[in-house]
Write an enzyme that holds these catalytic residues in place. Structure first.
Site, PDB file in Angstrom:
ATOM      1  N   ASP A 331      11.084  -6.494  -1.019  1.00 37.22           N
ATOM      2  CA  ASP A 331      10.232  -7.441  -1.726  1.00 37.22           C
ATOM      3  C   ASP A 331      11.103  -8.601  -2.196  1.00 37.22           C
ATOM      4  O   ASP A 331      12.328  -8.495  -2.244  1.00 37.22           O
ATOM      5  CB  ASP A 331       9.583  -6.734  -2.921  1.00 37.22           C
ATOM      6  CG  ASP A 331       8.494  -7.573  -3.567  1.00 37.22           C
ATOM      7  OD1 ASP A 331       8.041  -8.540  -2.925  1.00 37.22           O
ATOM      8  OD2 ASP A 331       8.120  -7.276  -4.709  1.00 37.22           O
ATOM      9  N   ASP A 587       7.386  -2.175  -5.964  1.00 40.55           N
ATOM     10  CA  ASP A 587       7.158  -1.806  -7.362  1.00 40.55           C
ATOM     11  C   ASP A 587       5.684  -1.667  -7.702  1.00 40.55           C
ATOM     12  O   ASP A 587       5.335  -1.190  -8.771  1.00 40.55           O
ATOM     13  CB  ASP A 587       7.803  -2.824  -8.302  1.00 40.55           C
ATOM     14  CG  ASP A 587       7.308  -4.247  -8.058  1.00 40.55           C
ATOM     15  OD1 ASP A 587       6.354  -4.421  -7.268  1.00 40.55           O
ATOM     16  OD2 ASP A 587       7.879  -5.189  -8.643  1.00 40.55           O
ATOM     17  N   ASP A 591       2.482  -1.074  -2.763  1.00 43.82           N
ATOM     18  CA  ASP A 591       3.686  -0.720  -2.012  1.00 43.82           C
ATOM     19  C   ASP A 591       3.777   0.776  -1.721  1.00 43.82           C
ATOM     20  O   ASP A 591       4.590   1.195  -0.893  1.00 43.82           O
ATOM     21  CB  ASP A 591       4.941  -1.132  -2.796  1.00 43.82           C
ATOM     22  CG  ASP A 591       5.043  -2.634  -2.984  1.00 43.82           C
ATOM     23  OD1 ASP A 591       4.796  -3.357  -2.004  1.00 43.82           O
ATOM     24  OD2 ASP A 591       5.362  -3.086  -4.094  1.00 43.82           O
TER      25      ASP A 591
END
Length: 872
Positions: A331, A587, A591
Site C-alpha cells: 500500500d 491495514d 485488504d
C-alpha cells in the site's frame, strides 16, 4: 431530529430474530493446550512416540524377566524411552509457546471500537451499545462517530465520512440522500458502511445490514474460511519427514525380522527384545529427531529479533516464508508515506503576503489542532493548521457569521467573517473551479505552475477573498453571489510525503532481486509521483488505473491506482500463479482477502483494523515499509541457518543409518566369534547414544548458528528458498555422509580390535562393544559438531578469522564438551553405554579424536582444491 420515529420494542425483537445481532465474532485465541496438541500431528513425532512406547515395553518386560531391580541395566533400559519422550515434549513446548506468545502480541494490538451509538426508538433518541442495533433502526450521526452498521442515508448535513479502511480512498467521501457517485456498491454516496468514521457534519441513516451481513462482515467470513499456510521449508520438511518416517518404518520391520532370524526364531521369547532394540536404534538413527525442534528454535530466535525491530510474527514459519519473498505488493498511504498530509509548497499571488494567505487559510477552516498535538477534522484542513504559524494573525479579531460548506460538486468551501464593519468572504477549493471566479486574473499565468505541481502528485488548493461592507445571510441573492469577483490570494500544495527510510528500503529490494509493487486506492498522478520518487517506477507506462486493468497484463505494471479489493486479489493471484512468493501489506478491511491469499500477509499495527490483523501473518507495529525489508533480510538469514542445521541433521541421519545397518550385519559377522565367546549380543549404538548425537551434537551449534551474525551480504544477491540444497549441496551431503559413515565404522572396528587384544577388556563382549562404541560415538558426534564450522563458510577454516564466527565455535566446542563428559565420567558412561575409565586406554582416546581430525582435514582439503579451481 424529532421527526424520526424509531422501532418499537416488539419490532426490535422481530428484526433481531430475522437478521441477527449486530456482532462480528472476533477471532479467539487458540488455547495453549490445543496449540501443544497440534504439534503431535507430524508423522515424525508419531513414530517417535511409538518408539518411546516400544522402548518402555522392552524396559518393563526385560526388567521383570531378569529381576533387574538392583541392576544398572534397569537404568540403561529406562533411560532410552524417556530420552525420546523428552525430545518430543521439548519440540512441542517450543513450538506451542512461541505461537501462543505471538498470538497474544497480535491480540494486544487490536483497536478498541466505539461501544455506544445514538438510535431513534419509540421512546425517542437513546444511546445504545452498538451490538443492540438492528436492521430498520434509525441512527443519528455527527462528527467523530463510528458508523455502527451498513445503511442508507435519510438526512445529510454536510456529512462526510472516512472510508479508507474499506475502499482505500485516502480522502473523506461526501454523503447525500441521493446517490451522486458511481454504480458500484462502495461508490454510492447515499450508502454508509459499518466501521467508517464521520469526520464532518451530521446525518441520519436507516440500518439495512448488521453483523456478518455488512460489507465488513462479508470480508470477515472470507478471512475465517481461509486455510492455514505452510512455508516453503515446512512443505519440504513435511515431505522429507514423511519419507524418513516411512523408510524408517519399513527398515524397522525388515531389520527386526532379519535380526530375529539370525538370533533364532526357535528362541523367540529370549531374542525378541534384542531384535526390537536393534530395530528401534535403526529408526532413531534414520529419523532426524531434531528436525522440528531445531527449526522451531531457529524460528523462535529469529521471531524475537524481529519483535524488537517492530515486526510481530504470528506464526513461526512466516519468518522463513518472508525470507523467500520475491514480490512485495505494498500500500502507499502510511506504509511508504507518513500517512499525514503536509504542506510542501505555497504560492502568493501579486501583492499577497504569506501572512494574508495564512490568515485566510486559518479562517476558512473547520479543523482544530490543540497545543498537545491532538487534532480533529478533515486531514487536509488539519495539515493547513499544522503548517501555519498562527501567532500574530490576530484571529480573535474575526467572527465567522456564515459558512457554505465544501461539497464534492462545487469543490469549494466559503466562509464570511466580520471584522469591525467589514465582511470578508474567503473561498478555498480546486484551482479549476476557483480561478474562473477571480477578477482581473489571467488563469493561463497560474495554470502551468499548478499543472506542474499536480503532475508531481501534489494536491493543490487555491484561495481567494473579497470584502463586503454589508451582508445578510438571510438574503438568498447575496449568498448566491458570494463566490464571485474574488481577489486571488495564492495557493498551497499538499502531499502525504514519503517516509525518510522508504527510499533506502526500496533500493534494498531492488538489490535483493525483490520487486516492489504499489497498489493504492489513491489517484494515479499521486501514486505515480510517489513511486517515481521512491524508485518503484522508472517508466510511467508501468502505472495504470484499476478501471483500465487487463488481467492478462498484470505483471507488466508496477503501480496500480484506484483499484478495488477484488482487483488487488487478482494482482496477488497473478504473481502467485506465475510461481513467485508474494508478500502483501494492508491495514483496511478491504485488504483482508489479499492478506490471506498472499504467501505472507503484513498488516500495519497502528492503522490496521482488527480484521486485517486477524488475516495477516506479520504485524508491522511501526507501519513502516523498511521494517518489512528488515524482516525479509532476517528471513533469509533464518532460511540459510535452517539449511545449514538440516544439512548436519541429514548428515548424521544418513551416516548413522549406514553405520547401524552395516554394523549389525557386517561387524556383527566379522566379530561374531569374539563376541559369542564373551557371551554378548552385538548392537552398534544404542537408541540413547543416537539421540544424544541427534540432539546435543546439533543443539548447541543450531542455537549458535541462529544467534551468529551472518557475514554474507544476503540482500545484495538473488536468493531462493525453492531448493533446500542447491549449489552442490546435495552432492556434498552424499559424499560427506559416506565419508563420515566409513570413518565411524573404521574407528568403531579399531576400538573393538584394541579391546579384543586387551587382557581385561577382551574378557567381556559388553566391554569390547563399549570400546568400539566409544570411538564410533566420538567420531560420529564430534565430526558432526565441528562440521557446523565447515557449513558457516565455503572457504577453508584456516583462511577465516575465528572472531567472525566466535558464537559458532562456542556452540561446536560445547557439543564436544558434552561428549567428553559422557566418555570420561563413569556414571554417564554407564548410562550411555560407553567405556568407563577411558583414561586407562590412551589408544582409544587417540582413535576417538583421530577420526574427528581426519574428517575435518579431508573437508579442508576439498575446500582448498575448490578454492584453487575458483569454484568456492
Amino acid at each position: 431530529m424529532n421527526k424520526w420515529t424509531g422501532l418499537s420494542a416488539a419490532a426490535v425483537l422481530e428484526s433481531r430474530a430475522q437478521h441477527g445481532a449486530n456482532l462480528i465474532p472476533t477471532k479467539k485465541l487458540t488455547p495453549f493446550w490445543l496449540l501443544f496438541l497440534e504439534q503431535f500431528k507430524s508423522l515424525v513425532v508419531i513414530l517417535l512416540l511409538v518408539a518411546t512406547i516400544l522402548s518402555l515395553v522392552v524396559a518393563i518386560i526385560s526388567g521383570v524377566n531378569a529381576n533387574w531391580l538392583f541392576d544398572h541395566n534397569l537404568v540403561i533400559e529406562w533411560t532410552q524411552p524417556f530420552v525420546i519422550l523428552i525430545t518430543v515434549l521439548a519440540n512441542s513446548l517450543i513450538g506451542s509457546i512461541q505461537e501462543f506468545k505471538a498470538q497474544k502480541s497480535a491480540h494486544t494490538l487490536k483497536s478498541l471500537t466505539q461501544p455506544f451509538t445514538r438510535v431513534f426508538r419509540e421512546e425517542g433518541l437513546v444511546s445504545l451499545p452498538v451490538g443492540e442495533v438492528v436492521v430498520g433502526d434509525i441512527i443519528f450521526l455527527e462528527a467523530g462517530d463510528i458508523i455502527p452498521a451498513d445503511g442508507k442515508v435519510l438526512q445529510a448535513n454536510h456529512l462526510r465520512c472516512m472510508e479508507s479502511f474499506l475502499t482505500g480512498e485516502s480522502v473523506p467521501v461526501d454523503k447525500s440522500v441521493v446517490n451522486t457517485g458511481g454504480k458500484g456498491l462502495l461508490e454510492q454516496t447515499n450508502l454508509l458502511f459499518s466501521g467508517a468514521q464521520v469526520v464532518f457534519g451530521s446525518g441520519v441513516f436507516e440500518v439495512t445490514a448488521v453483523g456478518l451481513n455488512t460489507q465488513v462482515g462479508q470480508i470477515v467470513k472470507t478471512v475465517d474460511s481461509s486455510a492455514t499456510k505452510l512455508s516453503p521449508l515446512q512443505q519440504k520438511l513435511e515431505k522429507v519427514g514423511k519419507w524418513f518416517s516411512w523408510f524408517g518404518l519399513g527398515l524397522f520391520v525388515v531389520v527386526f525380522l532379519v535380526q530375529l532370524g539370525l538370533l533364532g526364531f526357535h528362541n523367540f521369547s529370549a531374542n525378541w527384545s534384542i531384535a526390537l532394540i536393534g530395530a528401534i536404534a535403526l529408526v532413531v538413527a534414520i529419523i532426524p529427531e531434531g528436525l522440528v525442534t531445531f527449526i522451531n528454535v531457529i524460528f523462535a530466535l529469529s521471531v524475537q529479533k524481529l519483535t524488537k525491530q517492530k515486526a510481530i510474527i504470528k506464526y513461526l514459519a512466516a519468518i522463513e516464508t518472508l525470507g523467500g519473498v520475491q514480490i512485495i505488493c505494498t500500500d502507499k498511504t502510511g506504509t511508504l508515506t507518513q500517512n499525514k498530509m503536509k504542506v510542501v509548497d505555497y504560492f502568493c499571488f501579486s501583492n499577497t503576503t504569506q501572512t494574508d494567505l495564512a490568515r485566510a487559510l486559518c479562517l476558512c477552516n473547520n479543523a482544530t489542532v490543540n497545543t498537545n498535538g491532538d487534532s480533529t477534522g478533515d486531514p487536509t484542513e488539519i495539515a493547513l493548521l499544522q503548517w501555519l504559524d498562527r501567532d500574530g494573525l490576530e484571529l480573535n479579531h474575526y467572527t465567522r457569521v456564515y459558512e457554505k460548506a465544501f461539497d464534492s460538486n462545487r469543490k469549494l468551501m466559503s466562509v464570511v467573517v466580520q471584522k469591525d464593519n467589514r465582511f470578508i468572504v474567503i473561498v478555498k477549493g480546486a484551482h479549476d473551479v476557483l480561478l474562473p471566479l477571480c477578477k482581473g486574473l489571467d488563469s493561463n499565468q497560474i495554470k502551468p505552475l499548478i499543472d506542474e505541481r499536480a503532475s508531481n502528485g501534489l494536491r493543490n488548493l487555491a484561495v481567494g477573498l473579497k470584502v463586503l461592507y454589508c451582508f445578510d445571510p438571510e438574503n438568498t441573492q447575496t449568498v448566491n453571489e458570494l463566490e464571485s469577483e474574488l481577489d486571488f490570494l495564492g495557493s498551497v500544495s499538499l502531499q502525504d510525503p514519503p517516509r525518510i527510510e522508504s527510499k533506502a528500503a526500496i533500493m534494498a529490494c531492488h538489490q535483493a532481486n525483490i520487486t516492489p509493487i504499489m497498489i493504492t486506492g489513491d489517484h494515479l498522478k499521486t501514486a505515480t509521483a510517489i513511486a517515481k520518487e521512491l524508485g518503484i517506477l522508472t517508466d510511467e507506462r508501468q502505472a495504470i488505473l484499476g478501471v483500465d486493468l487487463d488481467p492478462a497484463k498484470i505483471m507488466e505494471y508496477r503501480v496500480f491506482a484506484r483499484v478495488t479489493p477484488q482487483q488487488k486479489l487478482e494482482i496477488v493471484n497473478a504473481w502467485k500463479q506465475a510461481g513467485y512468493t508474494v508478500a502483501v501489506t494492508g491495514d483496511g478491511v478491504n485488504d483482508a482477502p489479499a492478506l490471506v491469499t498472499s504467501d505472507v500477509g503484513c498488516c500495519m499495527g497502528q492503522t490496521g483494523v482488527d480484521i486485517a490483523k486477524d488475516a495477516a501473518d506479520v504485524i508491522i507495529s511501526d507501519d513502516n515499509f523498511a521494517t518489512i525489508v528488515n524482516g525479509i533480510e532476517q528471513g533469509r538469514k533464518t532460511f540459510l541457518t535452517c539449511k545449514r542445521v538440516l544439512f548436519n541433521l541429514f548428515l548424521t541421519s544418513i551416516a548413522g543409518t549406514i553405520v547401524v545397518l552395516l554394523g549389525l550385519f557386517v561387524l556383527g559377522e566379522v566379530f561374531r566369534e569374539q563376541l559369542s565367546k564373551a557371551n554378548h549380543n552385538f548392537q552398534v549404538f544404542t537408541p540413547t547414544q543416537l539421540l544424544i548425537i541427534n540432539l546435543f551434537v546439533h543443539g548447541f551449534p543450531a542455537v549458535a548458528l541462529a544467534i551468529q551474525p551472518v557475514q554474507e551480504k544476503l540482500m545484495l544477491k538473488p536468493f531462493s528458498t525453492k531448493n533446500l540444497f542447491y549449489n552442490r549441496g546435495g552432492f556434498d551431503l552424499i559424499w560427506q555422509s559416506l565419508l563420515l559413515s566409513f570413518l565411524t565404522l573404521l574407528f568403531y572396528s579399531l576400538g573393538m580390535v584394541y579391546a579384543i587384544n586387551d587382557p581385561e577388556l577382551g574378557k567381556s563382549g559388553d566391554l569390547i562393544n563399549r570400546a568400539g562404541a566409544t570411538c564410533g560415538f566420538m567420531v560420529l558426534g564430534g565430526s558432526a559438531a565441528l562440521n557446523s564450522l565447515n557449513l558457516m563458510v565455503d572457504r577453508p577454516l584456516v583462511a577465516t578469522n575465528p572472531k567472525h564466527y566466535g558464537i559458532v565455535w562456542l556452540g561446536a566446542l560445547s557439543s564436544i564438551f558434552v561428549f567428553l563428559l559422557i566418555i570420561f565420567i563413569n556414571p554417564l558412561g554407564l548410562v550411555f553405554s560407553t567405556l568407563k575409565d577411558l583414561t586407562a586406554h590412551p589408544v582409544l582416546i587417540g582413535y576417538s579424536f583421530g577420526g574427528v581430525l581426519l574428517y575435518m582435514t579431508i573437508n579442508e582439503v576439498v575446500k582448498l582444491i575448490r578454492l584453487s579451481y575458483g569454484s568456492v
